[in-house]
Design an enzyme around this catalytic site. Structure first.
Site, short mmCIF file in Angstrom:
data_model
loop_
_atom_site.label_atom_id
_atom_site.label_comp_id
_atom_site.label_asym_id
_atom_site.label_seq_id
_atom_site.Cartn_x
_atom_site.Cartn_y
_atom_site.Cartn_z
N GLU A 232 0.92 -0.71 0.11
CA GLU A 232 -0.27 -0.38 0.06
C GLU A 232 1.07 1.41 0.28
O GLU A 232 1.65 1.35 0.94
CB GLU A 232 -1.08 -0.31 1.39
CG GLU A 232 -1.95 -1.12 1.01
CD GLU A 232 -3.22 -1.16 -0.16
OE1 GLU A 232 -2.68 0.14 -0.43
OE2 GLU A 232 -3.54 -2.44 0.33
N ARG B 17 -18.36 -0.95 4.88
CA ARG B 17 -19.39 -2.42 4.14
C ARG B 17 -20.02 -2.87 5.27
O ARG B 17 -20.76 -3.91 4.77
CB ARG B 17 -18.08 -2.34 3.32
CG ARG B 17 -18.97 -3.98 2.50
CD ARG B 17 -18.82 -4.64 0.99
NE ARG B 17 -17.41 -5.51 1.50
CZ ARG B 17 -18.10 -6.57 1.91
NH1 ARG B 17 -18.35 -7.01 2.03
NH2 ARG B 17 -15.99 -6.59 2.34
N CYS C 108 -7.59 -2.33 8.43
CA CYS C 108 -6.96 -1.54 7.70
C CYS C 108 -6.32 -0.25 6.94
O CYS C 108 -5.04 -0.24 7.85
CB CYS C 108 -6.59 -2.38 6.50
SG CYS C 108 -6.75 -4.37 6.87
N HIS D 232 -1.82 -5.75 2.25
CA HIS D 232 -2.06 -6.43 2.58
C HIS D 232 -2.21 -8.13 1.37
O HIS D 232 -1.13 -7.81 0.73
CB HIS D 232 -3.55 -5.97 1.57
CG HIS D 232 -4.71 -4.98 2.22
ND1 HIS D 232 -4.98 -3.20 1.86
CD2 HIS D 232 -5.37 -5.58 3.20
CE1 HIS D 232 -5.57 -3.77 2.83
NE2 HIS D 232 -6.59 -4.83 3.46
#
Length: 204
Positions: free
Chosen positions: A79, A89, A142, A166
């Protein structure tokens, strides 16, 4: 010997395992010049960052690598940037599900990792591991953790190098991935973490 702190997350969303910590806990106690300390974090907006920052105060690392699982990804994703947004979500493990909220009011919109993203990507590719440079860590726990880490590193402890990786979700040797690509087994994720740490240590 310089210390590195490597974190993974507990299971969430009804899963029984989380590939991030399953890989992190299999790391050796020393990688190259780094003394390795591992840490499991709660999948919680409210608690994860505090546990990480408390561990940083205790361990005093020069390098922090946070690792999280992304079920839709099939490669190791380095990342590049954390954004100041939390937008869930699904609920975290405390039942929290923020929508369109800043992580820190009035803080910068984004922070960049201080790990050598391109060198890590090239090292992983040279080892035959599927990898990608990602420009979005999402908006779940995260990214929240990544943003908090980088804000701390860039404002409170500028000698600290930090970033986020990730990894694909837990798979067996024979499990199929959603898009039909070969699965990444746990041993390869562990090998990838080792390479990420070696490449990062070279810049300290």
């Amino acid at each position: 010997m310089p210390r590195a702190l490597i974190s993974g997350f507990e299971p969430f969303g009804g899963a029984s395992v989380n590939a991030s910590f399953e890989a992190v806990r299999r790391l050796p106690g020393r990688i190259g010049t780094l003394d390795i300390t591992t840490l499991q974090l709660p999948t919680s907006y409210a608690r994860a960052s505090k546990v990480l920052l408390d561990a940083i105060a205790r361990v005093d690392p020069v390098l922090v690598l946070c690792v999280g699982e992304a079920g839709e990804r099939t490669a190791l994703n380095i990342e590049r940037v954390a954004i100041n947004v939390q937008d869930a979500r699904i609920a975290d493990n405390d039942g929290a599900q923020p929508v369109d909220l800043p992580i820190v009011d009035g803080a910068p919109a984004a922070y960049f990792t201080t790990l050598p993203v391109r060198a890590i990507h090239e090292s992983l590719a040279a080892a035959g591991l599927s990898s990608a440079i990602s420009n979005s860590a999402g908006t779940f726990v995260c990214n929240h953790l990544f943003y908090t880490l980088m804000q701390f590193a860039l404002t409170e402890n500028k000698r600290l190098r930090g970033g986020f990786l990730h990894v694909p979700c837990w798979r067996s040797d024979t499990a199929a991935t959603p898009n039909g690509t070969p699965p990444m087994i746990l041993a390869d994720i562990v090998r990838g973490l080792t390479i990420v740490l070696e490449a990062s240590a070279a810049t300290i």
